[in-house]
Design a protein around this motif. Structure first.
Motif, PDB file in Angstrom:
ATOM      1  N   LEU A   1       0.850  -1.185   0.000  1.00 55.12           N
ATOM      2  CA  LEU A   1       0.000   0.000   0.000  1.00 55.12           C
ATOM      3  C   LEU A   1       0.887   1.238   0.000  1.00 55.12           C
ATOM      4  N   TYR A   2       0.758   2.039  -1.042  1.00 61.34           N
ATOM      5  CA  TYR A   2       1.576   3.241  -1.180  1.00 61.34           C
ATOM      6  C   TYR A   2       0.729   4.466  -0.826  1.00 61.34           C
ATOM      7  N   ARG A   3       1.235   5.274   0.136  1.00 64.93           N
ATOM      8  CA  ARG A   3       0.543   6.486   0.548  1.00 64.93           C
ATOM      9  C   ARG A   3       1.523   7.653   0.582  1.00 64.93           C
ATOM     10  N   GLN A   4       0.989   8.858   0.558  1.00 61.30           N
ATOM     11  CA  GLN A   4       1.804  10.055   0.706  1.00 61.30           C
ATOM     12  C   GLN A   4       2.098  10.261   2.194  1.00 61.30           C
ATOM     13  N   VAL A   5       3.386  10.264   2.563  1.00 56.99           N
ATOM     14  CA  VAL A   5       3.773  10.424   3.958  1.00 56.99           C
ATOM     15  C   VAL A   5       4.754  11.584   4.098  1.00 56.99           C
ATOM     16  N   ALA A   6       4.839  12.122   5.306  1.00 58.17           N
ATOM     17  CA  ALA A   6       5.693  13.287   5.565  1.00 58.17           C
ATOM     18  C   ALA A   6       7.143  12.873   5.795  1.00 58.17           C
ATOM     19  N   VAL A   7       8.073  13.550   5.101  1.00 56.94           N
ATOM     20  CA  VAL A   7       9.501  13.350   5.313  1.00 56.94           C
ATOM     21  C   VAL A   7      10.153  14.721   5.478  1.00 56.94           C
ATOM     22  N   LEU A   8      11.335  14.725   6.062  1.00 58.92           N
ATOM     23  CA  LEU A   8      12.064  15.977   6.250  1.00 58.92           C
ATOM     24  C   LEU A   8      12.797  16.376   4.977  1.00 58.92           C
TER      25      LEU A   8
ATOM     26  N   ARG B   1      15.311  18.543   5.199  1.00 58.28           N
ATOM     27  CA  ARG B   1      16.679  18.852   5.628  1.00 58.28           C
ATOM     28  C   ARG B   1      16.906  18.238   7.006  1.00 58.28           C
ATOM     29  N   PRO B   2      18.154  18.042   7.410  1.00 62.65           N
ATOM     30  CA  PRO B   2      18.418  17.485   8.745  1.00 62.65           C
ATOM     31  C   PRO B   2      17.948  18.464   9.825  1.00 62.65           C
ATOM     32  N   LEU B   3      17.423  17.923  10.914  1.00 61.03           N
ATOM     33  CA  LEU B   3      17.009  18.741  12.045  1.00 61.03           C
ATOM     34  C   LEU B   3      17.536  18.125  13.335  1.00 61.03           C
ATOM     35  N   LYS B   4      17.966  18.996  14.244  1.00 67.89           N
ATOM     36  CA  LYS B   4      18.483  18.527  15.525  1.00 67.89           C
ATOM     37  C   LYS B   4      17.349  18.239  16.498  1.00 67.89           C
ATOM     38  N   ARG B   5      17.684  17.517  17.531  1.00 70.91           N
ATOM     39  CA  ARG B   5      16.724  17.241  18.605  1.00 70.91           C
ATOM     40  C   ARG B   5      16.225  18.557  19.205  1.00 70.91           C
TER      41      ARG B   5
ATOM     42  N   SER C   1       8.104  17.584   3.335  1.00 71.30           N
ATOM     43  CA  SER C   1       7.695  17.258   1.983  1.00 71.30           C
ATOM     44  C   SER C   1       6.868  15.981   2.044  1.00 71.30           C
ATOM     45  N   MET C   2       5.927  15.828   1.127  1.00 72.63           N
ATOM     46  CA  MET C   2       5.104  14.619   1.072  1.00 72.63           C
ATOM     47  C   MET C   2       5.596  13.742  -0.075  1.00 72.63           C
ATOM     48  N   VAL C   3       5.909  12.489   0.242  1.00 71.05           N
ATOM     49  CA  VAL C   3       6.406  11.543  -0.753  1.00 71.05           C
ATOM     50  C   VAL C   3       5.640  10.237  -0.640  1.00 71.05           C
ATOM     51  N   GLU C   4       5.634   9.483  -1.723  1.00 68.29           N
ATOM     52  CA  GLU C   4       4.934   8.197  -1.730  1.00 68.29           C
ATOM     53  C   GLU C   4       5.851   7.105  -1.191  1.00 68.29           C
ATOM     54  N   ARG C   5       5.343   6.336  -0.236  1.00 69.39           N
ATOM     55  CA  ARG C   5       6.095   5.230   0.351  1.00 69.39           C
ATOM     56  C   ARG C   5       5.176   4.032   0.574  1.00 69.39           C
TER      57      ARG C   5
ATOM     58  N   ARG D   1      14.265  13.569  18.771  1.00 71.64           N
ATOM     59  CA  ARG D   1      15.608  13.095  18.431  1.00 71.64           C
ATOM     60  C   ARG D   1      16.039  13.754  17.132  1.00 71.64           C
ATOM     61  N   GLN D   2      17.331  13.670  16.845  1.00 74.47           N
ATOM     62  CA  GLN D   2      17.860  14.220  15.596  1.00 74.47           C
ATOM     63  C   GLN D   2      17.405  13.350  14.433  1.00 74.47           C
ATOM     64  N   LEU D   3      16.997  14.001  13.334  1.00 78.55           N
ATOM     65  CA  LEU D   3      16.561  13.280  12.143  1.00 78.55           C
ATOM     66  C   LEU D   3      17.322  13.778  10.923  1.00 78.55           C
ATOM     67  N   ASN D   4      17.456  12.901   9.939  1.00 73.31           N
ATOM     68  CA  ASN D   4      18.190  13.225   8.725  1.00 73.31           C
ATOM     69  C   ASN D   4      17.251  13.690   7.620  1.00 73.31           C
ATOM     70  N   SER D   5      17.817  14.269   6.588  1.00 72.88           N
ATOM     71  CA  SER D   5      17.053  14.662   5.416  1.00 72.88           C
ATOM     72  C   SER D   5      16.444  13.421   4.766  1.00 72.88           C
ATOM     73  N   ASP D   6      15.219  13.545   4.266  1.00 73.75           N
ATOM     74  CA  ASP D   6      14.469  12.457   3.615  1.00 73.75           C
ATOM     75  C   ASP D   6      14.002  11.395   4.590  1.00 73.75           C
TER      76      ASP D   6
END
Length: 226
Positions: free
Chosen positions: A99-106, A108-112, A122-126, A149-154
């Protein structure tokens, strides 16, 4: 020697028929599940290859197919294909429903403890069947919240990555509201601790200098019960 003549083939149920029965059943089951659950998405059904040496008697009744596991027709599934005719048999056919849906991803990297902004998303299909930790289908579910927590781009954002951001910080000047019945009192105060909407914090009443507990209702606004 094994033969595959037309006469021999007609005495057995072909693997193509088993696969076709499974695909048709899953297509109907998935569409029904998505409609009932009000889920928007694109799906793909992939039935595993079956052993070509499989020999099941030709069924003299229409095949019946049911979902063996899991409860919902998503991810790795197993169907039970059964012949209820004069020579009954049952076979289990594994498949995968994506099942492919549009989900939220970063973006750019963001710190905790960073507060997420609309431009960070950004919304991407996953394939959400692979997202065991959860996901967000609406960017507003993340905007204005802090990262745990810290997260990476994408990187896909999950509910566990977010917490409500404080709207009142220590030292802020706040308005204390107290109401009871027809009485509504407002007085100036100073926040002694920080808090998010709904949280209880310590506040100093600047008129009486008393320290009280009050609930945060918004930026610069707290309330107490009378």
């Amino acid at each position: 020697m094994l033969g595959y003549s037309g006469t021999a083939a007609a005495t057995f149920t072909s693997t193509d028929e088993l696969i076709g029965a499974t695909e048709s059943f899953l297509e109907e089951a998935v569409v029904d599940y998505l409609q009932r659950s009000e889920i928007q998405g694109r799906h793909e059904i992939r039935v595993n290859r079956l052993d070509p040496r499989l020999r099941l008697a030709l069924c003299d009744e229409p095949l019946t197919t049911t979902l063996e596991s899991p409860a919902q027709p998503l991810g790795r599934v197993t169907t039970r294909v059964r012949c209820n005719g004069s020579a009954p048999w049952t076979v289990f056919v594994p498949a995968e429903v994506r099942l492919y849906r549009q989900v939220a991803v970063l973006t750019r990297p963001l710190k905790r403890l960073s507060v997420v902004k609309a431009s960070d998303l950004s919304m991407v299909e996953r394939d959400v069947g692979q997202l065991a930790q959860g996901y967000l289908t609406d960017p507003t579910q993340a905007i204005g919240k802090k990262l745990t927590r810290q997260l990476n781009s994408d990187q896909i954002i999950t509910p566990a990555h977010l917490q409500v951001a404080e709207v009142v910080r220590r030292g802020d000047q706040v308005v204390i509201s107290a109401s009871g019945g027809t009485v509504n009192v407002r007085m100036p105060g100073e926040a002694l601790t920080e808090g998010a909407p709904g949280q209880q914090i310590n506040v100093r009443n600047l008129r009486s200098q008393r320290v009280i507990r009050a609930r945060v209702v918004g930026p610069g606004q707290v309330e107490v019960a009378m």
